[in-house]
Design a protein around this motif. Structure first.
Motif, mmCIF file in Angstrom:
data_model
loop_
_atom_site.group_PDB
_atom_site.id
_atom_site.type_symbol
_atom_site.label_atom_id
_atom_site.label_comp_id
_atom_site.label_asym_id
_atom_site.label_seq_id
_atom_site.Cartn_x
_atom_site.Cartn_y
_atom_site.Cartn_z
ATOM 1 N N ALA A 33 -15.393 -11.524 -1.095
ATOM 2 C CA ALA A 33 -15.477 -11.036 -2.476
ATOM 3 C C ALA A 33 -16.447 -9.865 -2.574
ATOM 4 O O ALA A 33 -16.181 -8.869 -3.269
ATOM 5 C CB ALA A 33 -15.907 -12.168 -3.404
ATOM 6 N N ALA A 34 -17.584 -9.964 -1.877
ATOM 7 C CA ALA A 34 -18.580 -8.884 -1.902
ATOM 8 C C ALA A 34 -18.054 -7.643 -1.196
ATOM 9 O O ALA A 34 -18.303 -6.512 -1.639
ATOM 10 C CB ALA A 34 -19.870 -9.359 -1.248
ATOM 11 N N VAL A 35 -17.330 -7.849 -0.104
ATOM 12 C CA VAL A 35 -16.734 -6.711 0.616
ATOM 13 C C VAL A 35 -15.775 -5.956 -0.298
ATOM 14 O O VAL A 35 -15.798 -4.714 -0.366
ATOM 15 C CB VAL A 35 -15.997 -7.206 1.880
ATOM 16 N N LEU A 36 -14.934 -6.690 -1.005
ATOM 17 C CA LEU A 36 -13.973 -6.047 -1.907
ATOM 18 C C LEU A 36 -14.669 -5.357 -3.075
ATOM 19 O O LEU A 36 -14.265 -4.270 -3.500
ATOM 20 C CB LEU A 36 -12.977 -7.089 -2.433
ATOM 21 N N PHE A 37 -15.738 -5.994 -3.606
ATOM 22 C CA PHE A 37 -16.432 -5.376 -4.734
ATOM 23 C C PHE A 37 -17.092 -4.057 -4.323
ATOM 24 O O PHE A 37 -17.032 -3.062 -5.059
ATOM 25 C CB PHE A 37 -17.498 -6.335 -5.279
ATOM 26 N N ALA A 38 -17.742 -4.045 -3.138
ATOM 27 C CA ALA A 38 -18.437 -2.837 -2.678
ATOM 28 C C ALA A 38 -17.527 -1.899 -1.891
ATOM 29 O O ALA A 38 -17.984 -0.854 -1.421
ATOM 30 C CB ALA A 38 -19.636 -3.233 -1.815
ATOM 31 N N TRP A 39 -16.260 -2.235 -1.762
ATOM 32 C CA TRP A 39 -15.298 -1.414 -1.036
ATOM 33 C C TRP A 39 -15.274 0.051 -1.489
ATOM 34 O O TRP A 39 -15.133 0.949 -0.650
ATOM 35 C CB TRP A 39 -13.913 -2.055 -1.174
ATOM 36 N N SER A 81 -9.194 -17.304 -1.984
ATOM 37 C CA SER A 81 -8.865 -16.626 -0.733
ATOM 38 C C SER A 81 -7.436 -16.100 -0.719
ATOM 39 O O SER A 81 -7.150 -15.094 -0.066
ATOM 40 C CB SER A 81 -9.087 -17.566 0.456
ATOM 41 N N VAL A 82 -6.549 -16.764 -1.443
ATOM 42 C CA VAL A 82 -5.178 -16.242 -1.578
ATOM 43 C C VAL A 82 -5.214 -14.886 -2.284
ATOM 44 O O VAL A 82 -4.522 -13.939 -1.881
ATOM 45 C CB VAL A 82 -4.289 -17.235 -2.346
ATOM 46 N N SER A 83 -6.035 -14.779 -3.312
ATOM 47 C CA SER A 83 -6.199 -13.494 -4.016
ATOM 48 C C SER A 83 -6.771 -12.437 -3.080
ATOM 49 O O SER A 83 -6.374 -11.262 -3.131
ATOM 50 C CB SER A 83 -7.131 -13.672 -5.217
ATOM 51 N N HIS A 84 -7.722 -12.828 -2.222
ATOM 52 C CA HIS A 84 -8.299 -11.882 -1.258
ATOM 53 C C HIS A 84 -7.244 -11.367 -0.285
ATOM 54 O O HIS A 84 -7.209 -10.165 0.031
ATOM 55 C CB HIS A 84 -9.425 -12.562 -0.477
ATOM 56 N N ILE A 85 -6.408 -12.258 0.188
ATOM 57 C CA ILE A 85 -5.350 -11.862 1.136
ATOM 58 C C ILE A 85 -4.416 -10.839 0.491
ATOM 59 O O ILE A 85 -4.072 -9.818 1.095
ATOM 60 C CB ILE A 85 -4.563 -13.101 1.606
ATOM 61 N N ILE A 86 -4.019 -11.107 -0.745
ATOM 62 C CA ILE A 86 -3.129 -10.176 -1.457
ATOM 63 C C ILE A 86 -3.814 -8.833 -1.650
ATOM 64 O O ILE A 86 -3.194 -7.771 -1.468
ATOM 65 C CB ILE A 86 -2.713 -10.780 -2.815
ATOM 66 N N ILE A 124 -19.227 -3.891 4.713
ATOM 67 C CA ILE A 124 -18.255 -2.886 4.261
ATOM 68 C C ILE A 124 -18.810 -1.477 4.387
ATOM 69 O O ILE A 124 -18.080 -0.534 4.705
ATOM 70 C CB ILE A 124 -17.789 -3.165 2.800
ATOM 71 N N ASN A 125 -20.122 -1.322 4.201
ATOM 72 C CA ASN A 125 -20.719 0.008 4.371
ATOM 73 C C ASN A 125 -20.770 0.425 5.837
ATOM 74 O O ASN A 125 -20.647 1.603 6.155
ATOM 75 C CB ASN A 125 -22.122 0.034 3.763
ATOM 76 N N VAL A 126 -20.955 -0.547 6.744
ATOM 77 C CA VAL A 126 -20.966 -0.235 8.176
ATOM 78 C C VAL A 126 -19.553 0.055 8.673
ATOM 79 O O VAL A 126 -19.293 1.112 9.272
ATOM 80 C CB VAL A 126 -21.584 -1.402 8.982
ATOM 81 N N VAL A 127 -18.641 -0.876 8.434
ATOM 82 C CA VAL A 127 -17.273 -0.718 8.922
ATOM 83 C C VAL A 127 -16.590 0.468 8.250
ATOM 84 O O VAL A 127 -15.917 1.283 8.897
ATOM 85 C CB VAL A 127 -16.450 -2.009 8.690
ATOM 86 N N GLY A 128 -16.782 0.600 6.933
ATOM 87 C CA GLY A 128 -16.156 1.687 6.193
ATOM 88 C C GLY A 128 -16.668 3.065 6.565
ATOM 89 O O GLY A 128 -15.981 4.069 6.366
ATOM 90 N N ALA A 129 -17.889 3.127 7.121
ATOM 91 C CA ALA A 129 -18.449 4.416 7.519
ATOM 92 C C ALA A 129 -17.797 4.964 8.785
ATOM 93 O O ALA A 129 -17.823 6.179 9.026
ATOM 94 C CB ALA A 129 -19.961 4.284 7.722
ATOM 95 N N TYR A 130 -17.200 4.090 9.590
ATOM 96 C CA TYR A 130 -16.685 4.522 10.889
ATOM 97 C C TYR A 130 -15.172 4.353 11.042
ATOM 98 O O TYR A 130 -14.597 4.862 12.015
ATOM 99 C CB TYR A 130 -17.383 3.737 12.006
ATOM 100 N N PHE A 134 -10.954 -6.765 7.698
ATOM 101 C CA PHE A 134 -11.464 -7.779 6.773
ATOM 102 C C PHE A 134 -10.398 -8.773 6.322
ATOM 103 O O PHE A 134 -10.723 -9.786 5.700
ATOM 104 C CB PHE A 134 -12.106 -7.109 5.552
ATOM 105 N N PHE A 135 -9.143 -8.498 6.657
ATOM 106 C CA PHE A 135 -8.066 -9.444 6.360
ATOM 107 C C PHE A 135 -8.278 -10.771 7.088
ATOM 108 O O PHE A 135 -7.842 -11.836 6.639
ATOM 109 C CB PHE A 135 -6.726 -8.810 6.769
ATOM 110 N N ILE A 136 -8.993 -10.722 8.214
ATOM 111 C CA ILE A 136 -9.231 -11.921 9.026
ATOM 112 C C ILE A 136 -10.087 -12.943 8.276
ATOM 113 O O ILE A 136 -9.901 -14.156 8.423
ATOM 114 C CB ILE A 136 -9.923 -11.537 10.348
#
Length: 476
Positions: free
Chosen positions: A36-42, A100-105, A168-174, A184-186
């Motif tokens: 949820a935090a990853v999606l919010f700060a995405w 988590s179903v909402s996260h997957i979608i 998300i800031n680390v992965v999204g930066a690269y 993050f789907f995992i």
């Protein structure tokens, strides 16, 4: 023939309570909080890519990207009443799995998106899951844990929120937006698989007259064959609570509920009006205007990484210190940090004073904000909200609190954008400074001390305070 639960587990369980099953369940349920935090700060690392990176399939404007911060809380606002119904009808566990179903979608839509509107729909599903995150997970953690475990480990859910912002800031930066979504789907898949084996809240089971299932749930959570004494205490508490009327009207009419509602709303508003959602969404944007020597993406990683480290460290001291005074100290510390930021940007934008030698101040000021926020504002509201309401009214109470909470989340990022664009970056920082001043006063006068108390003892404490208040009014 189905084997009874008691037969399956009796030979494995011991004759004394253990903490590790409760901690394990908290870790598993917190995986949903991380996503949820990853999606919010995405938007923080994704907006620059979607605006400037020609390799992406979708190119958008800054104005279009600004709605990434507005849509999720709007979805949360609309979903909160439904989530409140679900947590009382199908249970805490199944409602959390729905998150988590909402996260997957949401991640699938981001990965396959070829137009702006698909991104917007993804943000709606992200918001729906947030209604579960802030409405159900704190209640579930509060109901499955003993008081000493809740005090030390109950904040793990909040820590995972900050881990998510950092990741998300680390992965999204690269990596690209699509690769990041695939990575993050995992997490929601893992959450669904693991949480399927978690027990339902014994409070919820007792409320629904599933006494045998409640006993088995408590045995697993304590890893103890002999839980009768605690089960009797919880049963008495639940019977008392369900004997009380539990309509929305009772949230206002019953003094204990009214007091808990007022405190809960104040805690959530204190947390959000300090500027947190704006900083989460516009992390890189803030540092890009600070003239710092480090790249904005690096500053964002340092900022969110420090957030994670501080919240992790502070959470293990919460149960050893006064929660009330931690809230006071945290709010006051944030006022200092926000005032420093406001003054820096004022001198940069409104005066001719050269601050080239002091361009480290924004990162230092935000680091101070992180440290102070992590001590109380960042971790205690979630913990306190799991403790204040009785089981019978908890679903409706969290729905009302979350509606106000998500309204604040809608307002704060947009307010930050409007004020910084039209008046300068120093103005929103000054507004947040004023809000944290009010939070300091609110914490001093209204936040109760719940350290070391069971859920039933907290209810009795609120009731006792209300009776004292009524008696004083009668005497006067």
């Amino acid at each position: 023939m189905k084997v009874p639960t008691t037969t399956r587990f009796s030979f494995r369980l011991s004759n004394k309570n253990h903490e590790w099953p409760q901690i394990s369940v908290i870790i598993i349920v917190s995986l949903g909080s991380l996503t949820a935090a990853v999606l919010f700060a995405w938007p923080s690392p994704s907006i620059p890519q979607l605006i400037f990176n020609g390799s992406e399939t979708v190119n958008i404007s800054l104005e279009e990207a600004s709605y990434f911060a507005v849509i999720p809380p709007l979805g949360s606002l609309l979903a909160s009443p439904l989530v409140a119904i679900l947590m009382d009808s199908i249970g805490r566990k199944k409602t959390i799995l729905f998150m988590s179903v909402s996260h997957i979608i949401a991640w699938l839509l981001i990965f396959f998106s070829k137009c702006l509107w698909v991104f917007y729909v993804s943000r709606i599903f992200s918001g729906i899951s947030d209604a579960v995150l802030f409405g159900v997970i704190p209640a579930y953690i509060g109901e499955i844990t003993a008081s000493h475990v809740r005090g030390t480990w109950g904040n793990l859910n909040t820590i995972f929120l900050y881990i998510g912002q950092f990741l998300i800031n680390v992965v999204g930066a690269y990596f690209s937006v699509k690769t990041t979504a695939l990575f993050f789907f995992i997490f929601p898949i893992t959450h669904i698989i693991l949480f399927t084996f978690a027990p339902e809240s014994p409070y919820y089971l007792l409320v629904n007259n599933k006494n045998k299932e409640a006993e088995e749930s408590l045995k697993l959570l304590r890893w103890n064959n002999n839980v009768q004494e605690e089960l009797d205490l919880i049963t008495k508490a639940v019977q008392r609570q369900i004997s009380e009327s539990s309509t929305l009207k009772d949230l206002i009419i019953i003094p204990t509920n009214r007091k808990a509602l007022f405190i809960s709303i104040g805690l959530r508003m204190s947390q959000i009006l300090s500027g947190l959602p704006a900083f989460a969404v516009y992390t890189q944007y803030i540092f890009s205007l600070s003239a710092a020597n480090l790249p904005a993406s690096t500053c964002a990683i340092v900022y969110t990484g420090l957030f994670f480290l501080m919240s992790s460290t502070c959470s293990f001291f919460v149960d050893k210190l006064s929660r009330k005074w931690l809230m006071i100290f945290s709010s006051f510390g944030c006022t200092i940090a926000l005032l420093i930021e406001s003054m820096y940007f004022y001198f940069i934008l409104q005066t001719n004073v050269h601050l080239t030698s002091y361009n480290w101040i924004p990162l230092a000021g935000m680091s101070l904000y992180i440290i102070m926020f992590s001590l109380g504002l960042g971790i205690l509201p979630n913990l306190l909200l799991s403790e204040l309401f009785s089981a019978s009214i908890k679903g409706k109470a969290t729905s009302v609190v979350n509606i106000i909470f998500f309204l604040c989340i809608i307002i704060v990022p947009k307010l930050f954008q409007l004020l910084s664009s039209n008046f300068g970056m120093y103005v929103p920082f000054f507004v947040f400074f004023c809000c944290t001043c009010c939070s300091t006063l609110f914490s001093y006068y209204f936040v109760p001390e719940t350290k070391g108390k069971t859920l039933e003892e907290i209810q009795q404490m609120l009731t006792k305070k209300n009776k004292i208040h009524v008696a004083q009014n009668s005497t006067n």
